[in-house]
Motif scaffolding. Structure first.
Motif, PDB file in Angstrom:
ATOM      1  N   GLY A 197       0.857  -1.067   0.095  1.00 22.94           N
ATOM      2  CA  GLY A 197       0.020  -0.038   0.073  1.00 22.94           C
ATOM      3  C   GLY A 197       0.827   1.283  -0.032  1.00 22.94           C
ATOM      4  N   HIS A 198       0.610   2.163  -0.954  1.00 22.11           N
ATOM      5  CA  HIS A 198       1.368   3.492  -0.908  1.00 22.11           C
ATOM      6  C   HIS A 198       0.457   4.567  -1.256  1.00 22.11           C
ATOM      7  CE1 HIS A 198       4.621   6.173  -1.433  1.00 22.11           C
ATOM      8  NE2 HIS A 198       4.245   6.714  -2.636  1.00 22.11           N
ATOM      9  N   SER A 199      -0.106   5.334  -0.528  1.00 18.22           N
ATOM     10  CA  SER A 199      -1.080   6.551  -0.564  1.00 18.22           C
ATOM     11  C   SER A 199      -0.631   7.675  -0.778  1.00 18.22           C
ATOM     12  CB  SER A 199      -2.330   6.622   0.253  1.00 18.22           C
ATOM     13  OG  SER A 199      -1.504   6.675   1.507  1.00 18.22           O
ATOM     14  N   ALA A 200       0.635   7.881  -0.621  1.00 20.54           N
ATOM     15  CA  ALA A 200       1.510   9.396  -0.709  1.00 20.54           C
ATOM     16  C   ALA A 200       1.687   9.785  -1.985  1.00 20.54           C
ATOM     17  CB  ALA A 200       2.399   9.307   0.259  1.00 20.54           C
ATOM     18  N   GLY A 201       1.595   8.902  -3.037  1.00 23.67           N
ATOM     19  CA  GLY A 201       1.856   9.467  -4.554  1.00 23.67           C
ATOM     20  C   GLY A 201       3.231   9.269  -4.722  1.00 23.67           C
ATOM     21  N   VAL A 202       3.968   9.537  -5.809  1.00 23.26           N
ATOM     22  CA  VAL A 202       5.131   9.742  -6.109  1.00 23.26           C
ATOM     23  C   VAL A 202       5.620  10.833  -6.807  1.00 23.26           C
ATOM     24  CG1 VAL A 202       6.845   8.652  -7.985  1.00 23.26           C
ATOM     25  CG2 VAL A 202       4.919   7.238  -6.922  1.00 23.26           C
ATOM     26  N   PHE A 203       6.840  11.211  -6.188  1.00 27.19           N
ATOM     27  CA  PHE A 203       7.380  12.735  -6.769  1.00 27.19           C
ATOM     28  C   PHE A 203       7.667  12.772  -8.358  1.00 27.19           C
ATOM     29  CE2 PHE A 203      11.163  15.784  -6.744  1.00 27.19           C
ATOM     30  CZ  PHE A 203      10.211  16.952  -6.512  1.00 27.19           C
ATOM     31  N   LYS A 204       7.174  13.817  -9.073  1.00 28.72           N
ATOM     32  CA  LYS A 204       7.625  13.885 -10.328  1.00 28.72           C
ATOM     33  C   LYS A 204       9.113  14.531 -10.351  1.00 28.72           C
ATOM     34  CE  LYS A 204       5.903  15.283 -14.800  1.00 28.72           C
ATOM     35  NZ  LYS A 204       4.817  15.871 -15.612  1.00 28.72           N
ATOM     36  N   ALA A 205      10.187  13.733 -10.261  1.00 29.06           N
ATOM     37  CA  ALA A 205      11.718  14.277  -9.945  1.00 29.06           C
ATOM     38  C   ALA A 205      11.921  14.570 -11.527  1.00 29.06           C
ATOM     39  CB  ALA A 205      12.366  13.138  -9.626  1.00 29.06           C
ATOM     40  N   THR A 206      12.755  15.567 -11.674  1.00 28.30           N
ATOM     41  CA  THR A 206      13.562  16.142 -12.785  1.00 28.30           C
ATOM     42  C   THR A 206      14.964  15.789 -12.961  1.00 28.30           C
ATOM     43  OG1 THR A 206      14.444  18.039 -11.453  1.00 28.30           O
ATOM     44  CG2 THR A 206      12.241  18.437 -12.714  1.00 28.30           C
ATOM     45  N   ALA A 207      15.168  14.571 -12.272  1.00 32.58           N
ATOM     46  CA  ALA A 207      16.339  13.708 -12.406  1.00 32.58           C
ATOM     47  C   ALA A 207      16.206  13.072 -13.901  1.00 32.58           C
ATOM     48  CB  ALA A 207      16.638  12.774 -11.259  1.00 32.58           C
ATOM     49  N   THR A 208      17.471  12.655 -14.492  1.00 30.36           N
ATOM     50  CA  THR A 208      17.480  11.942 -15.627  1.00 30.36           C
ATOM     51  C   THR A 208      17.160  10.412 -15.460  1.00 30.36           C
ATOM     52  OG1 THR A 208      18.943  13.739 -16.644  1.00 30.36           O
ATOM     53  CG2 THR A 208      18.846  11.798 -17.893  1.00 30.36           C
ATOM     54  N   LEU A 209      16.344   9.968 -16.300  1.00 31.52           N
ATOM     55  CA  LEU A 209      16.220   8.506 -16.526  1.00 31.52           C
ATOM     56  C   LEU A 209      17.644   7.937 -16.860  1.00 31.52           C
ATOM     57  CD1 LEU A 209      14.578   5.880 -16.917  1.00 31.52           C
ATOM     58  CD2 LEU A 209      14.542   6.281 -19.223  1.00 31.52           C
ATOM     59  N   THR A 210      18.117   7.010 -16.078  1.00 32.97           N
ATOM     60  CA  THR A 210      19.348   6.283 -16.226  1.00 32.97           C
ATOM     61  C   THR A 210      19.084   4.658 -16.145  1.00 32.97           C
ATOM     62  OG1 THR A 210      19.791   6.649 -13.996  1.00 32.97           O
ATOM     63  CG2 THR A 210      20.821   7.589 -15.425  1.00 32.97           C
ATOM     64  N   LEU A 211      19.803   3.863 -16.869  1.00 32.94           N
ATOM     65  CA  LEU A 211      19.900   2.588 -16.950  1.00 32.94           C
ATOM     66  C   LEU A 211      21.174   1.989 -16.484  1.00 32.94           C
ATOM     67  CD1 LEU A 211      17.677   3.505 -18.853  1.00 32.94           C
ATOM     68  CD2 LEU A 211      18.055   1.080 -19.936  1.00 32.94           C
ATOM     69  N   GLY A 212      21.463   1.501 -15.297  1.00 32.79           N
ATOM     70  CA  GLY A 212      22.716   0.854 -15.165  1.00 32.79           C
ATOM     71  C   GLY A 212      23.352   1.516 -13.719  1.00 32.79           C
TER      72      GLY A 212
END
Length: 211
Positions: free
Chosen positions: A151-166
Motif C-alpha cells: 500500500g502507498h497512498s502518498a503518491g510519487v514525486f515527479k522528479a526532474t532527474a534524468t532517466l538512467t539504466l545501470g
C-alpha cells in the motif's frame, strides 16, 4: 533509441547478445542515460509501469545495483528506482512521494526470492494510483512469479532527474555490472496481467507492442 526516446551511452557500454536481441553490456564506469529534455519519462503521481530484462554479473556486490531509475539523492530528486539489494537478496522497487529521503516507500520481490548471478530476469514494477499500490514482479527463464504489492497512498514525486539504466541518475551511485535488454516505460498505465505475461513470453522475452 526507441519510440522517439534516445539513450546516451556513458563510458562506452558494449553490445552483446541479449535476451530478446542485442543487449547493452554494462561494465565498471558504464551506463545509459536519457536526455534531460524528455519529461514523458518523469512519472509523477499517476499510474505507470516500467520493465527491463536484467542480467547481473554479481548478486553480492555492490550492495545496491540499479537497473532503471529516475532517482537522484542530491537535491532531493528521488522519483522511482528499480534495483537489486544484496543485503536483502531481493529485487526492490523504490518510490518517493516528495523527493526526500524521509518519504521513501518500497516493495520487495519476496514471492520470487534471491536472484542468481549471470542469469536473465524480467523485472516489472508499477505504481497504481487509483488503488494506492506499488508493485514488483519477477520472471526468469521459465516462470513469471506472483507479484508483490504494498500500500502507498502518498503518491510519487515527479522528479526532474534524468532517466538512467545501470545506476542512479547522479551517474555514480548504485552501479550495476552485467547486461540490460528490453527496457519499457508506460505512463498512465498499469499493465494488465495478460500484458505482463506477454512481455515475459514464457521466458523468451518480448517487447512492446507485445507482438
Amino acid at each position: 533509441s526507441g519510440h522517439g526516446h534516445t539513450l546516451t551511452p556513458v563510458g562506452a557500454p558494449g553490445v552483446i547478445a541479449g535476451k530478446i536481441g542485442n543487449a547493452a553490456e554494462i561494465l565498471t564506469g558504464q551506463y545509459l542515460r536519457g536526455l534531460t529534455d524528455q519529461p514523458p519519462m518523469r512519472f509523477g503521481n499517476q499510474d505507470f509501469t516500467v520493465a527491463i530484462w536484467a542480467y547481473l554479473s554479481s548478486v553480492a556486490t555492490p550492495a545496491a545495483q540499479t537497473v532503471l531509475a529516475v532517482w537522484q539523492e542530491a537535491f532531493d530528486l528521488r522519483g522511482w528506482a528499480v534495483y537489486y539489494d544484496a543485503s536483502l537478496s531481493r529485487w526492490v522497487f523504490l518510490v518517493s512521494s516528495t523527493g526526500t529521503a524521509g518519504t521513501v516507500a518500497q516493495v520487495n520481490a519476496n514471492q520470487f526470492g534471491p536472484a542468481t548471478a549471470n542469469t536473465w530476469y524480467l523485472v516489472i514494477a508499477w505504481h497504481d494510483a487509483a488503488n494506492d499500490l506499488i508493485g514488483i514482479q519477477i520472471g526468469d527463464a521459465t516462470t513469471l512469479y506472483t507479484a508483490d504489492t504494498a500500500g502507498h497512498s502518498a503518491g510519487v514525486f515527479k522528479a526532474t532527474a534524468t532517466l538512467t539504466l545501470g545506476r542512479n541518475s547522479d551517474g555514480s551511485t548504485a552501479p550495476m555490472t552485467g547486461r540490460l535488454d528490453g527496457a519499457g516505460l508506460w505512463g498512465d498505465v498499469v499493465l494488465t496481467t495478460l500484458q505482463k505475461s506477454m512481455l515475459h513470453k514464457a521466458g523468451a522475452g518480448r517487447e512492446y507492442p507485445f507482438a
